[in-house]
Scaffold this active site. Structure first.
Site, PDB file in Angstrom:
ATOM      1  N   TYR A 184       0.857  -1.193   0.000  1.00 15.79           N
ATOM      2  CA  TYR A 184       0.000   0.000   0.000  1.00 15.79           C
ATOM      3  C   TYR A 184       0.894   1.244   0.000  1.00 15.79           C
ATOM      4  O   TYR A 184       1.991   1.235   0.566  1.00 15.79           O
ATOM      5  CB  TYR A 184      -0.888  -0.053   1.241  1.00 15.79           C
ATOM      6  CG  TYR A 184      -1.938   1.025   1.324  1.00 15.79           C
ATOM      7  CD1 TYR A 184      -3.097   0.952   0.558  1.00 15.79           C
ATOM      8  CD2 TYR A 184      -1.774   2.118   2.175  1.00 15.79           C
ATOM      9  CE1 TYR A 184      -4.061   1.937   0.644  1.00 15.79           C
ATOM     10  CE2 TYR A 184      -2.729   3.110   2.264  1.00 15.79           C
ATOM     11  CZ  TYR A 184      -3.875   3.023   1.489  1.00 15.79           C
ATOM     12  OH  TYR A 184      -4.829   4.012   1.560  1.00 15.79           O
ATOM     13  N   THR A 186       1.412   3.937   1.571  1.00 16.08           N
ATOM     14  CA  THR A 186       2.019   4.512   2.771  1.00 16.08           C
ATOM     15  C   THR A 186       3.045   3.592   3.428  1.00 16.08           C
ATOM     16  O   THR A 186       3.730   4.008   4.366  1.00 16.08           O
ATOM     17  CB  THR A 186       0.938   4.848   3.812  1.00 16.08           C
ATOM     18  OG1 THR A 186       0.259   3.638   4.194  1.00 16.08           O
ATOM     19  CG2 THR A 186      -0.066   5.854   3.274  1.00 16.08           C
ATOM     20  N   LYS A 187       3.153   2.356   2.947  1.00 12.78           N
ATOM     21  CA  LYS A 187       4.057   1.404   3.589  1.00 12.78           C
ATOM     22  C   LYS A 187       5.519   1.807   3.358  1.00 12.78           C
ATOM     23  O   LYS A 187       5.843   2.593   2.480  1.00 12.78           O
ATOM     24  CB  LYS A 187       3.800  -0.007   3.051  1.00 12.78           C
ATOM     25  CG  LYS A 187       2.416  -0.544   3.370  1.00 12.78           C
ATOM     26  CD  LYS A 187       2.213  -0.707   4.868  1.00 12.78           C
ATOM     27  CE  LYS A 187       0.962  -1.498   5.216  1.00 12.78           C
ATOM     28  NZ  LYS A 187      -0.275  -0.713   5.155  1.00 12.78           N
ATOM     29  N   ASN A 188       6.421   1.226   4.136  1.00 15.90           N
ATOM     30  CA  ASN A 188       7.841   1.544   3.995  1.00 15.90           C
ATOM     31  C   ASN A 188       8.347   1.237   2.591  1.00 15.90           C
ATOM     32  O   ASN A 188       9.244   1.923   2.091  1.00 15.90           O
ATOM     33  CB  ASN A 188       8.651   0.787   5.038  1.00 15.90           C
ATOM     34  CG  ASN A 188       8.386   1.269   6.448  1.00 15.90           C
ATOM     35  OD1 ASN A 188       7.239   1.512   6.827  1.00 15.90           O
ATOM     36  ND2 ASN A 188       9.434   1.407   7.248  1.00 15.90           N
TER      37      ASN A 188
END
Length: 368
Positions: A184, A186-188
């Protein structure tokens, strides 16, 4: 006053040639299960130091297909935690199994080994455990993996928030039978839309996952196993992830610096900060705990500072599934759900903005 968002994709993606990556796919005219997907799966498996990476459409599918690959369904019970956004619970319900919730540790808010030991001693024995690495903080995997191995129970890691985290020289995702990832945005390691993957060192499980992600096919139009679906990472997202993967460690280091700066600035306030950042914490989220959470949230909103609540409702209290099963009281879980508040923490967030967020938090407590 310029708002500081909880997450900024423009900052996180700055300096990356994502348009070039996308154009290369457009020029290839091959969009499903092509060379970019294969290259990303190989690159990510290498980064994780594991044998197989099977990409899927999203992190939720990764969890569900991992359970299906292990043959888990009704009436089995799957041990998991109740403070991680219902993602594991969704997958467990989707395969017809039942979640069995256990409490989390006070310091990391991840799966408590003592509570897990109690659940594994029940009869009938749970079929699997899903250990979630929460907010970028790895769970106590040496203890959890040992408990599962001794009990003969399958272990799935939910690594959606822990790309690149490492404990005792082993990556998040290297401790269980299977590990699930979300890409997704926003993930790292984030795509430009949805994406996910399942990691494993087991070739038979990897083969089964490849069938499950494409209708259960053994060969085109030959459905040999039940529970399959259309869950494929597309070439565009794979190309984006390939472009971003080389920056993952540097981006994690940036997140850790932000977290350390917050913790230094907020020391002495009547709130609880995350543990000091180390290899096992990649600062996906910087989560405070305070009994004045709701009032602090209103104050930050007035100061144009973004925040999040990860997660305000415990899984066992969600109205859609009354009568959830718990092994022991979930005291820490329920207290955390009432107190957690996330501050902005992402690559590209400037020291000046971190200081402004910190000042906004400090000004709230100075009013008391």
């Amino acid at each position: 006053m310029k708002p500081i968002p909880l997450f900024c994709a423009a900052s996180a993606n700055a300096g990356l040639d994502l348009r070039g990556a996308i154009d290369a796919v457009l020029d290839s005219h091959h969009f499903i299960l092509g060379s970019k997907v294969r290259a990303f799966e190989q690159a990510y498996a290498s980064y994780q130091r594991t044998d197989h990476c099977v990409s899927v459409a999203n992190g939720s599918d990764a969890l569900e297909l991992a359970l299906r690959a292990l043959g888990i369904g009704a009436p089995a019970r799957v041990v998991t935690v109740a403070n991680a956004g219902f993602y594991a619970s969704t997958a467990v319900h989707a395969v017809g199994a039942r979640p069995l919730y256990v409490d989390v540790t006070e310091d990391t808010l991840t799966l408590c080994p003592d509570a897990l030991a109690q659940a594994l001693a029940l009869a009938p024995k749970p079929a699997a455990v899903i250990a979630t690495h929460l907010y970028g903080q790895m769970a106590n995997m040496p203890a959890i993996a040992a408990l599962c191995a001794n009990a003969g129970v399958a272990l799935i890691e939910d690594c959606a928030q822990a790309h690149g985290a490492e404990l005792q020289g082993k990556k998040a995702g290297a401790w269980g039978d299977l590990a699930c990832l979300s890409f997704y945005p926003t993930k790292n390691l984030g795509a430009l839309g949805d994406g996910g993957a399942v990691l494993t060192a087991n070739a038979a499980l990897a083969d089964r996952l490849r069938q499950l992600r494409q209708y259960g096919w053994s060969d085109k139009y030959h459905v040999d196993i039940p529970g399959g679906r259309n869950s494929r990472l597309d070439e565009l997202q794979a190309a984006v992830l390939l472009a971003k993967l080389p920056q993952l460690d540097a981006h994690n280091a940036w997140r850790r610096r932000v977290a350390a700066r917050y913790s230094a600035a907020l020391a002495g306030l009547p709130l609880r900060c995350p543990a000091p950042p180390g290899p096992d914490f990649v600062a996906h989220l910087y989560v405070l705990r305070t009994a004045q959470r709701d009032a602090l949230a209103q104050h930050l909103q007035a100061q144009a500072v973004g925040f999040g609540l990860h997660y305000p409702v415990a899984d066992h209290l969600q109205r859609a599934y009354p009568g959830a099963a718990c092994c022991g009281p979930l005291t820490v879980t329920q207290q955390a759900c009432a107190q957690v508040l996330s501050l902005p923490c992402y690559p590209g967030l400037s020291d000046a903005d971190v200081d402004r967020v910190s000042a906004a938090v400090r000004s709230f407590f100075a009013r008391a």
